[in-house]
Design an enzyme around this catalytic site. Sequence first.
Site, mmCIF file in Angstrom:
data_model
loop_
_atom_site.group_PDB
_atom_site.id
_atom_site.type_symbol
_atom_site.label_atom_id
_atom_site.label_comp_id
_atom_site.label_asym_id
_atom_site.label_seq_id
_atom_site.Cartn_x
_atom_site.Cartn_y
_atom_site.Cartn_z
ATOM 1 N N HIS A 17 0.845 -1.209 0.000
ATOM 2 C CA HIS A 17 0.000 0.000 0.000
ATOM 3 C C HIS A 17 0.876 1.254 0.000
ATOM 4 C CE1 HIS A 17 -3.131 -2.614 2.298
ATOM 5 N NE2 HIS A 17 -3.583 -2.450 1.069
ATOM 6 N N LYS A 41 -18.341 -5.544 8.032
ATOM 7 C CA LYS A 41 -17.105 -6.329 8.141
ATOM 8 C C LYS A 41 -16.608 -6.291 9.579
ATOM 9 C CE LYS A 41 -14.678 -6.322 3.696
ATOM 10 N NZ LYS A 41 -13.438 -5.837 3.039
ATOM 11 N N ARG A 90 -1.832 -6.108 -8.040
ATOM 12 C CA ARG A 90 -0.661 -6.935 -7.720
ATOM 13 C C ARG A 90 -0.442 -8.011 -8.770
ATOM 14 N NH1 ARG A 90 -2.857 -8.306 -1.906
ATOM 15 N NH2 ARG A 90 -4.627 -8.393 -3.309
ATOM 16 N N SER A 128 -2.785 -7.631 3.262
ATOM 17 C CA SER A 128 -3.143 -7.448 4.676
ATOM 18 C C SER A 128 -3.550 -8.777 5.298
ATOM 19 C CB SER A 128 -4.308 -6.457 4.801
ATOM 20 O OG SER A 128 -3.945 -5.207 4.299
HETATM 21 O O1 PNS Z 1 -8.751 -2.837 0.367
HETATM 22 P P1 PNS Z 1 -10.022 -3.369 -0.229
HETATM 23 O O2 PNS Z 1 -10.829 -4.113 0.818
HETATM 24 O O3 PNS Z 1 -9.764 -4.191 -1.462
HETATM 25 O O4 PNS Z 1 -10.877 -2.079 -0.679
HETATM 26 C C1 PNS Z 1 -12.174 -2.227 -1.210
HETATM 27 C C2 PNS Z 1 -12.882 -0.860 -1.361
HETATM 28 C C3 PNS Z 1 -12.828 -0.066 -0.073
HETATM 29 C C4 PNS Z 1 -12.202 -0.077 -2.461
HETATM 30 C C5 PNS Z 1 -14.348 -1.170 -1.779
HETATM 31 O O5 PNS Z 1 -14.884 -2.130 -0.924
HETATM 32 C C6 PNS Z 1 -15.250 0.078 -1.736
HETATM 33 O O6 PNS Z 1 -15.068 0.999 -2.492
HETATM 34 N N1 PNS Z 1 -16.234 0.061 -0.804
HETATM 35 C C7 PNS Z 1 -17.158 1.161 -0.610
HETATM 36 C C8 PNS Z 1 -18.556 0.813 -1.171
HETATM 37 C C9 PNS Z 1 -18.568 1.043 -2.677
HETATM 38 O O7 PNS Z 1 -18.504 2.150 -3.144
HETATM 39 N N2 PNS Z 1 -18.569 -0.071 -3.457
HETATM 40 C C10 PNS Z 1 -18.364 0.035 -4.896
HETATM 41 C C11 PNS Z 1 -19.484 -0.450 -5.706
HETATM 42 S S1 PNS Z 1 -19.314 -2.187 -5.995
#
Ligand code: PNS
Length: 159
Positions: A17, A41, A90, A128
């Site tokens: 990150h 979560k 990645r 993570s």
């Molecule tokens: O580090 P991650 O868990 O891969 O990040 C995922 C993240 C935070 C980018 C994603 O879950 C997100 O944007 N969540 C907020 C809700 C949303 O806007 N979802 C997108 C439509 S599917």
Amino acid sequence: MRVGVYPGSFDPVTLGHLDVILRSSKLVDQLVIGVLNNSAKKPLFSAEERVDMIKEATKDLTNVVVEAFDGLLVDFADLKGAHVIIRGLRAITDFEYELQIAQTNHKVNPKVDTLFLTTSVEYSYVSSSVVREIGMYGGDITSFVPQNVVERVHDKFRK
Ligand code: PNS
């Protein structure tokens, strides 16, 4: 001013990150790191703890700010005046999921585009979840996370 949002769960923030943060902070005037605070979560670290750890790790980057968010990412981007969402890739296995999210986000808010950075090869295997797993068994995580995060992970599992 060009504002970018780099969103994620960051549970906890890794060197992968940080690599994306460092590189993308040079592409925008201001980089807002958005830490997802998702009540559905059950993260290892609270949103506040995750924000703190990223703040500590990025304290020398003057154009980086860190905030928690909930709700839709594109709404958070709008709120911050950001027209670009940054995501790290990645491996090819990340691509399918990321493509779907990027296209969905663009459909929901066409003002916002997603920019993908390929993670530097030395961090391509870091995640993570791997950090949490190794940390749970008291293993060495010093090559996966910034120094300030190492003790926080071990403390969490000692409790
Ligand atoms: O580090 P991650 O868990 O891969 O990040 C995922 C993240 C935070 C980018 C994603 O879950 C997100 O944007 N969540 C907020 C809700 C949303 O806007 N979802 C997108 C439509 S599917």
